[in-house]
Design a protein around this motif. Structure first.
Motif, PDB file in Angstrom:
ATOM      1  N   PHE A  46      12.789  67.109  15.318  1.00 20.04           N
ATOM      2  CA  PHE A  46      11.901  67.171  14.006  1.00 20.04           C
ATOM      3  C   PHE A  46      12.220  68.057  12.928  1.00 20.04           C
ATOM      4  CE2 PHE A  46       7.261  67.590  13.217  1.00 20.04           C
ATOM      5  CZ  PHE A  46       7.399  68.684  12.495  1.00 20.04           C
ATOM      6  N   VAL A  47      11.710  67.371  11.969  1.00 21.68           N
ATOM      7  CA  VAL A  47      11.779  68.199  10.610  1.00 21.68           C
ATOM      8  C   VAL A  47      10.692  68.778   9.759  1.00 21.68           C
ATOM      9  CG1 VAL A  47      12.840  67.649   8.267  1.00 21.68           C
ATOM     10  CG2 VAL A  47      13.982  66.373  10.375  1.00 21.68           C
ATOM     11  N   ALA A  48       9.776  67.536   9.820  1.00 22.35           N
ATOM     12  CA  ALA A  48       8.480  68.090   9.205  1.00 22.35           C
ATOM     13  C   ALA A  48       7.261  67.364   9.666  1.00 22.35           C
ATOM     14  CB  ALA A  48       8.586  68.113   7.807  1.00 22.35           C
ATOM     15  N   GLY A  49       6.142  67.948   9.662  1.00 24.19           N
ATOM     16  CA  GLY A  49       5.023  67.185  10.151  1.00 24.19           C
ATOM     17  C   GLY A  49       3.565  67.461   9.039  1.00 24.19           C
ATOM     18  N   ILE A  50       2.953  66.626   8.967  1.00 26.64           N
ATOM     19  CA  ILE A  50       1.693  66.756   8.254  1.00 26.64           C
ATOM     20  C   ILE A  50       0.440  66.152   8.941  1.00 26.64           C
ATOM     21  CG2 ILE A  50       2.053  64.456   6.883  1.00 26.64           C
ATOM     22  CD1 ILE A  50       1.301  66.124   4.352  1.00 26.64           C
ATOM     23  N   THR A 105       5.687  68.914  17.133  1.00 24.10           N
ATOM     24  CA  THR A 105       7.062  68.718  16.831  1.00 24.10           C
ATOM     25  C   THR A 105       7.637  67.853  17.906  1.00 24.10           C
ATOM     26  OG1 THR A 105       7.335  70.847  18.281  1.00 24.10           O
ATOM     27  CG2 THR A 105       7.237  71.085  15.942  1.00 24.10           C
ATOM     28  N   GLY A 106       6.849  67.676  18.900  1.00 19.94           N
ATOM     29  CA  GLY A 106       7.450  66.993  20.226  1.00 19.94           C
ATOM     30  C   GLY A 106       7.476  65.124  19.672  1.00 19.94           C
ATOM     31  N   ALA A 107       8.690  64.737  19.933  1.00 22.97           N
ATOM     32  CA  ALA A 107       8.867  63.267  19.578  1.00 22.97           C
ATOM     33  C   ALA A 107       8.025  62.673  20.340  1.00 22.97           C
ATOM     34  CB  ALA A 107      10.390  62.813  19.958  1.00 22.97           C
ATOM     35  N   ASP A 108       7.528  62.918  21.777  1.00 19.57           N
ATOM     36  CA  ASP A 108       6.969  62.080  22.651  1.00 19.57           C
ATOM     37  C   ASP A 108       5.677  61.934  22.224  1.00 19.57           C
ATOM     38  OD1 ASP A 108       6.563  64.464  25.169  1.00 19.57           O
ATOM     39  OD2 ASP A 108       6.105  64.634  23.080  1.00 19.57           O
ATOM     40  N   GLU A 109       4.990  62.492  21.273  1.00 14.31           N
ATOM     41  CA  GLU A 109       3.751  62.483  20.738  1.00 14.31           C
ATOM     42  C   GLU A 109       3.512  61.286  19.599  1.00 14.31           C
ATOM     43  OE1 GLU A 109       2.715  66.385  19.101  1.00 14.31           O
ATOM     44  OE2 GLU A 109       2.150  65.090  17.245  1.00 14.31           O
ATOM     45  N   TYR A 110       4.786  60.767  19.111  1.00 14.27           N
ATOM     46  CA  TYR A 110       4.660  59.998  18.172  1.00 14.27           C
ATOM     47  C   TYR A 110       4.875  58.594  18.805  1.00 14.27           C
ATOM     48  CZ  TYR A 110       5.355  63.808  14.968  1.00 14.27           C
ATOM     49  OH  TYR A 110       5.094  64.835  14.236  1.00 14.27           O
ATOM     50  N   THR A 111       3.919  57.626  18.327  1.00 11.95           N
ATOM     51  CA  THR A 111       3.826  56.320  18.810  1.00 11.95           C
ATOM     52  C   THR A 111       4.561  55.366  18.030  1.00 11.95           C
ATOM     53  OG1 THR A 111       1.641  55.905  17.605  1.00 11.95           O
ATOM     54  CG2 THR A 111       1.747  56.877  19.774  1.00 11.95           C
ATOM     55  N   SER A 112       4.730  55.360  16.729  1.00 11.05           N
ATOM     56  CA  SER A 112       5.299  54.365  15.960  1.00 11.05           C
ATOM     57  C   SER A 112       6.225  54.810  15.109  1.00 11.05           C
ATOM     58  CB  SER A 112       4.225  53.795  14.873  1.00 11.05           C
ATOM     59  OG  SER A 112       3.253  53.049  15.734  1.00 11.05           O
ATOM     60  N   TRP A 113       7.311  54.300  14.912  1.00 10.22           N
ATOM     61  CA  TRP A 113       8.568  54.791  14.240  1.00 10.22           C
ATOM     62  C   TRP A 113       9.089  53.751  13.198  1.00 10.22           C
ATOM     63  CZ3 TRP A 113      10.904  59.790  15.347  1.00 10.22           C
ATOM     64  CH2 TRP A 113      10.321  60.233  16.610  1.00 10.22           C
ATOM     65  N   GLY A 114       9.533  54.283  11.886  1.00 14.47           N
ATOM     66  CA  GLY A 114      10.278  53.557  11.065  1.00 14.47           C
ATOM     67  C   GLY A 114      11.583  53.365  11.517  1.00 14.47           C
ATOM     68  N   GLN A 115      12.461  52.384  10.564  1.00 13.51           N
ATOM     69  CA  GLN A 115      13.763  52.046  10.949  1.00 13.51           C
ATOM     70  C   GLN A 115      14.719  53.007  10.499  1.00 13.51           C
ATOM     71  OE1 GLN A 115      12.359  51.663   8.152  1.00 13.51           O
ATOM     72  NE2 GLN A 115      13.949  51.506   6.536  1.00 13.51           N
ATOM     73  N   GLY A 116      14.402  54.194   9.947  1.00 12.16           N
ATOM     74  CA  GLY A 116      15.480  54.877   9.379  1.00 12.16           C
ATOM     75  C   GLY A 116      16.244  54.929   8.261  1.00 12.16           C
ATOM     76  N   THR A 117      16.557  55.956   7.407  1.00 10.37           N
ATOM     77  CA  THR A 117      17.187  56.009   6.247  1.00 10.37           C
ATOM     78  C   THR A 117      18.350  57.025   6.215  1.00 10.37           C
ATOM     79  OG1 THR A 117      16.927  56.106   3.942  1.00 10.37           O
ATOM     80  CG2 THR A 117      15.709  57.370   5.074  1.00 10.37           C
ATOM     81  N   GLN A 118      19.455  56.670   5.782  1.00  4.00           N
ATOM     82  CA  GLN A 118      20.676  57.343   6.047  1.00  4.00           C
ATOM     83  C   GLN A 118      20.546  58.386   4.724  1.00  4.00           C
ATOM     84  OE1 GLN A 118      23.365  57.590   8.288  1.00  4.00           O
ATOM     85  NE2 GLN A 118      23.734  59.484   7.056  1.00  4.00           N
ATOM     86  N   VAL A 119      20.763  59.620   5.182  1.00  2.98           N
ATOM     87  CA  VAL A 119      20.919  60.873   4.293  1.00  2.98           C
ATOM     88  C   VAL A 119      22.503  61.253   4.372  1.00  2.98           C
ATOM     89  CG1 VAL A 119      20.394  63.111   3.299  1.00  2.98           C
ATOM     90  CG2 VAL A 119      18.534  61.353   4.001  1.00  2.98           C
ATOM     91  N   THR A 120      23.059  61.335   3.405  1.00  2.00           N
ATOM     92  CA  THR A 120      24.429  61.940   3.380  1.00  2.00           C
ATOM     93  C   THR A 120      24.753  62.833   2.662  1.00  2.00           C
ATOM     94  OG1 THR A 120      25.584  59.974   4.341  1.00  2.00           O
ATOM     95  CG2 THR A 120      27.083  61.452   3.529  1.00  2.00           C
ATOM     96  N   VAL A 121      25.076  64.240   2.718  1.00  2.00           N
ATOM     97  CA  VAL A 121      25.315  65.304   1.780  1.00  2.00           C
ATOM     98  C   VAL A 121      26.821  65.846   1.830  1.00  2.00           C
ATOM     99  CG1 VAL A 121      24.625  67.687   1.157  1.00  2.00           C
ATOM    100  CG2 VAL A 121      23.058  66.131   2.143  1.00  2.00           C
TER     101      VAL A 121
END
Length: 123
Positions: A46-50, A105-121
């Motif tokens: 988990f990173v952030a929630g609103i 913060t728990g992933a199991d409470e989330y029901t829909s997910w996006g495809q992801g976007t890569q962040v490289t630092v």
């Protein structure tokens, strides 16, 4: 709900990126939403929630003061402003819709997910 994440890329340490996640289909305006990330060989975290109304936010400790989550007035798009990026922030970032009004913060409470976007630092 379908989620489309965008805004990832390659940035030097200390730089900034802004991620966006647009929801479509069945409305998500009454649901909390969040950002997670997964680095190679590591668990998704988990990173952030609103909350549904944008009043309540929560963050992973290591990103507090650097990342800011927000959502638009229609509550169907969320953003993650990432400042002072560090190499350890490198990961695929996913947005998700919670079944709750206040995102946890728990992933199991989330029901829909996006495809992801890569962040490289880079260091």
């Amino acid at each position: 709900v379908q989620l489309q994440a965008s805004g990832g890329g390659l940035v030097q340490a200390g730089g900034s990126l802004r991620l966006s996640c647009a929801a479509s289909g069945r409305t998500s305006s009454n649901n909390g939403m969040g950002w997670f990330r997964q680095a190679p060989g590591k668990e998704r975290e988990f990173v952030a929630g609103i909350s549904w109304n944008g009043y309540y936010t929560n963050y992973l400790n290591s990103v507090k003061g650097r990342f800011t989550i927000s959502r638009d007035r229609a509550a169907t798009t969320i953003y993650l402003q990432m400042n002072n990026l560090k190499p350890e922030d490198t990961a695929v970032y996913y947005c998700a819709v919670s079944r709750r009004a206040v995102a946890g913060t728990g992933a199991d409470e989330y029901t829909s997910w996006g495809q992801g976007t890569q962040v490289t630092v880079s260091s």
